[in-house]
Design a protein around this motif. Structure first.
Motif, mmCIF file in Angstrom:
data_model
loop_
_atom_site.group_PDB
_atom_site.id
_atom_site.type_symbol
_atom_site.label_atom_id
_atom_site.label_comp_id
_atom_site.label_asym_id
_atom_site.label_seq_id
_atom_site.Cartn_x
_atom_site.Cartn_y
_atom_site.Cartn_z
ATOM 1 N N TYR A 129 3.534 5.291 -4.980
ATOM 2 C CA TYR A 129 2.607 5.396 -3.858
ATOM 3 C C TYR A 129 1.215 4.905 -4.247
ATOM 4 O O TYR A 129 0.779 5.056 -5.399
ATOM 5 C CB TYR A 129 2.539 6.848 -3.379
ATOM 6 N N LEU A 130 0.519 4.328 -3.264
ATOM 7 C CA LEU A 130 -0.820 3.809 -3.477
ATOM 8 C C LEU A 130 -1.811 4.507 -2.555
ATOM 9 O O LEU A 130 -1.463 4.928 -1.453
ATOM 10 C CB LEU A 130 -0.872 2.300 -3.193
ATOM 11 N N TYR A 131 -3.033 4.616 -3.046
ATOM 12 C CA TYR A 131 -4.126 5.040 -2.169
ATOM 13 C C TYR A 131 -5.236 3.995 -2.233
ATOM 14 O O TYR A 131 -5.350 3.237 -3.200
ATOM 15 C CB TYR A 131 -4.648 6.437 -2.546
ATOM 16 N N TRP A 132 -6.021 3.929 -1.158
ATOM 17 C CA TRP A 132 -7.106 2.967 -1.046
ATOM 18 C C TRP A 132 -8.438 3.681 -1.196
ATOM 19 O O TRP A 132 -8.625 4.770 -0.652
ATOM 20 C CB TRP A 132 -7.037 2.273 0.310
ATOM 21 N N GLN A 133 -9.352 3.061 -1.933
ATOM 22 C CA GLN A 133 -10.693 3.626 -2.070
ATOM 23 C C GLN A 133 -11.681 2.522 -2.414
ATOM 24 O O GLN A 133 -11.493 1.782 -3.394
ATOM 25 C CB GLN A 133 -10.712 4.696 -3.170
ATOM 26 N N ALA A 134 -12.711 2.397 -1.601
ATOM 27 C CA ALA A 134 -13.808 1.465 -1.851
ATOM 28 C C ALA A 134 -13.324 0.040 -2.133
ATOM 29 O O ALA A 134 -13.777 -0.610 -3.081
ATOM 30 C CB ALA A 134 -14.680 1.972 -3.000
ATOM 31 N N GLY A 135 -12.370 -0.430 -1.327
ATOM 32 C CA GLY A 135 -11.915 -1.803 -1.454
ATOM 33 C C GLY A 135 -10.873 -2.048 -2.522
ATOM 34 O O GLY A 135 -10.508 -3.201 -2.775
ATOM 35 N N LYS A 136 -10.367 -1.000 -3.146
ATOM 36 C CA LYS A 136 -9.356 -1.134 -4.190
ATOM 37 C C LYS A 136 -8.145 -0.274 -3.843
ATOM 38 O O LYS A 136 -8.258 0.759 -3.181
ATOM 39 C CB LYS A 136 -9.896 -0.685 -5.559
ATOM 40 N N TYR A 137 -6.977 -0.714 -4.326
ATOM 41 C CA TYR A 137 -5.779 0.115 -4.249
ATOM 42 C C TYR A 137 -5.483 0.675 -5.633
ATOM 43 O O TYR A 137 -5.607 -0.026 -6.644
ATOM 44 C CB TYR A 137 -4.578 -0.693 -3.754
ATOM 45 N N PHE A 138 -5.102 1.948 -5.671
ATOM 46 C CA PHE A 138 -4.757 2.620 -6.911
ATOM 47 C C PHE A 138 -3.392 3.280 -6.763
ATOM 48 O O PHE A 138 -3.008 3.698 -5.667
ATOM 49 C CB PHE A 138 -5.793 3.702 -7.259
ATOM 50 N N GLN A 139 -2.666 3.395 -7.877
ATOM 51 C CA GLN A 139 -1.356 4.047 -7.871
ATOM 52 C C GLN A 139 -1.536 5.538 -8.098
ATOM 53 O O GLN A 139 -2.289 5.959 -8.991
ATOM 54 C CB GLN A 139 -0.458 3.459 -8.965
ATOM 55 N N LEU A 140 -0.863 6.332 -7.301
ATOM 56 C CA LEU A 140 -0.911 7.779 -7.476
ATOM 57 C C LEU A 140 -0.112 8.186 -8.719
ATOM 58 O O LEU A 140 0.832 7.496 -9.110
ATOM 59 C CB LEU A 140 -0.367 8.477 -6.231
ATOM 60 N N PRO A 141 -0.461 9.304 -9.348
ATOM 61 C CA PRO A 141 0.159 9.665 -10.628
ATOM 62 C C PRO A 141 1.638 10.027 -10.549
ATOM 63 O O PRO A 141 2.352 9.902 -11.534
ATOM 64 C CB PRO A 141 -0.665 10.859 -11.107
ATOM 65 N N LEU A 142 2.088 10.453 -9.366
ATOM 66 C CA LEU A 142 3.486 10.871 -9.249
ATOM 67 C C LEU A 142 4.261 9.962 -8.317
ATOM 68 O O LEU A 142 3.782 9.569 -7.249
ATOM 69 C CB LEU A 142 3.577 12.319 -8.757
ATOM 70 N N SER A 143 5.471 9.632 -8.743
ATOM 71 C CA SER A 143 6.432 8.884 -7.944
ATOM 72 C C SER A 143 7.588 9.812 -7.597
ATOM 73 O O SER A 143 7.629 10.959 -8.041
ATOM 74 C CB SER A 143 6.942 7.666 -8.732
ATOM 75 N N TYR A 144 8.539 9.300 -6.807
ATOM 76 C CA TYR A 144 9.718 10.106 -6.482
ATOM 77 C C TYR A 144 10.948 9.406 -7.032
ATOM 78 O O TYR A 144 11.169 8.220 -6.755
ATOM 79 C CB TYR A 144 9.855 10.321 -4.978
ATOM 80 N N PHE A 145 11.743 10.146 -7.835
ATOM 81 C CA PHE A 145 12.928 9.601 -8.492
ATOM 82 C C PHE A 145 14.155 10.108 -7.753
ATOM 83 O O PHE A 145 14.491 11.286 -7.808
ATOM 84 C CB PHE A 145 12.938 10.042 -9.955
#
Length: 409
Positions: A129-145
């Protein structure tokens, strides 16, 4: 009475005008970052409804989506909504009025939280999962397996604390979307990307593989009697290497790009989009099963002995066929059959049983060294199992398959 009727009519006309302006504005916004030469996948459904409908069920179509309660897998209810790093540190999945969040706590004191904005991955094996902040996308620390039915530490992330600052470049969107709106700026010798929030053409859509379709749609709509597809590249007429390059763009690993992957059109050469990888492994034994499907497939004897074998020889890209071993095995039988004297030579089971599953013997699911996920409460990560595309004999895997088939029969 007439004045009232006139007033109502004026209101209706005004509403229609405003609505049409909104629709035109939305169309212009999409054209602004993808280009007016694109028609949008929905335009394909008019003439290709059956293909369009089945394609909507494929992993390619769902490889990215806006994040919401219907697209995000995993529990947001206690106790399954919590991932524990140690006795003090945890991340909790929280469904708030403003959306879905991953929230970090230390000794139950809130530390940091970010909203699920984009789902990456179809969810057949996993999602991140990604989140957007101040013009950038970042990956969230947890994924779903999916195999573990559990939240898991995102691949490559630290195992002892939540990491929220892994920035995601446009190259990731290059294989998980059909376009992302971005701008670039030079900061010293570095190119810095900025993204508009949620300005994404999600999934791999029709035009990502078939090319821009606006001119095609316009012509065919005004000439319905013309059955030959005009102003579109006919995939069947491409050379075999050109067909392979279309899939290899995303299924040969992430090389060093020369130009945007979104510029790739059917018929283009893969070599025009990536610089040569001189440090890439030369032997198949060194290749990870994740991201090297093209290299493994083209190293197979089946491919090398064929003049026209390509990805579509086995895969119908318009249908969801994953895990249908009997269907894939039938495609093996086009070449490997008793008439050609090259059918399976195993004598332990009848031919009709063996014919139902060539795949698990000759293309088994093997653990990836590159994609591992640490699930909640585990001390060591679990590798993701990915079906190898090196078609050959795997003796140990064959023993497992034979034992399973004998038990079932």
């Amino acid at each position: 009475m007439n004045k009232r009727l006139l007033y109502v009519s004026c209101c209706i006309i005004a509403c229609i005008t405003i609505l049409s302006q909104c629709i035109n504005k939305a169309e212009k916004n999409e054209a602004a970052f993808r280009g007016p030469q694109y028609a949008g996948a929905a335009a394909c459904a008019g003439c290709h409804k059956n293909i369009f409908d089945t394609y909507m069920g494929t992993a390619h179509y769902h490889t990215s989506m806006p994040a919401n309660t219907s697209t995000v897998k995993g529990s947001f209810a206690a106790p399954d909504h919590t991932f524990t790093y140690d006795s003090a540190t945890k991340v909790v999945m929280e469904a708030r009025d403003s959306g879905l969040f991953q929230a970090a706590y230390n000794n139950d004191v809130p530390q940091e939280s970010h909203r699920f904005d984009i789902v990456v991955g179809s969810g057949r094996k996993a999602q991140t999962y990604l989140y957007w902040q101040a013009g950038k996308y970042f990956q969230l620390p947890l994924s779903y397996f999916v195999p573990a039915h559990s939240w898991a530490n995102s691949p490559g992330f630290p195992a002892d604390h939540p990491k929220f600052d892994r920035m995601i470049p446009s190259t990731c969107f290059g294989c998980h979307s059909s376009m992302v709106a971005k701008s670039t700026d030079m900061q010293g010798v570095h190119i810095v990307e900025s993204f508009e929030k949620n300005q994404v053409v999600y999934g791999i859509d029709c035009e990502r593989c078939h090319g821009p379709a606006a001119e095609h749609v316009q012509f065919q709509s005004s000439h319905p009697q013309e059955k030959k597809a005009m102003y579109m590249t006919r995939i069947a007429e491409l050379k075999n290497q050109q067909k392979l390059d279309m899939c290899a763009l995303c299924h040969s690993g992430l090389g060093t790009p020369q130009k945007s992957m979104f510029d790739f059109k059917p018929g283009d050469a893969l070599s025009g989009y990536f610089f040569p990888e001189f440090t890439a492994p030369k032997r198949t034994a060194q290749m990870d099963v994740h991201g090297t499907q093209y290299q493994l497939f083209t190293a197979s004897k089946c491919f090398m002995k064929s003049n026209d074998m390509n990805c579509s020889s086995c895969h119908n890209p318009h249908n969801s066929e994953s895990n249908n071993m009997e269907l894939f095995s039938q495609r093996c039988m086009h070449c490997h059959n008793t008439a050609s004297h090259n059918f399976c030579k195993l004598a332990e089971l009848p031919a009709n049983i063996l014919a139902k599953n060539c795949i698990d013997c000759h293309m088994p699911a093997l653990p990836s060294a590159n994609i591992t996920l640490l699930t909640n409460g585990k001390q060591s990560p679990t590798p993701d199992s990915i079906r190898t595309h090196l078609i050959t004999i795997y003796k140990e895997e064959t023993k497992k398959v034979l034992a399973r088939l004998k038990q079932a029969s």
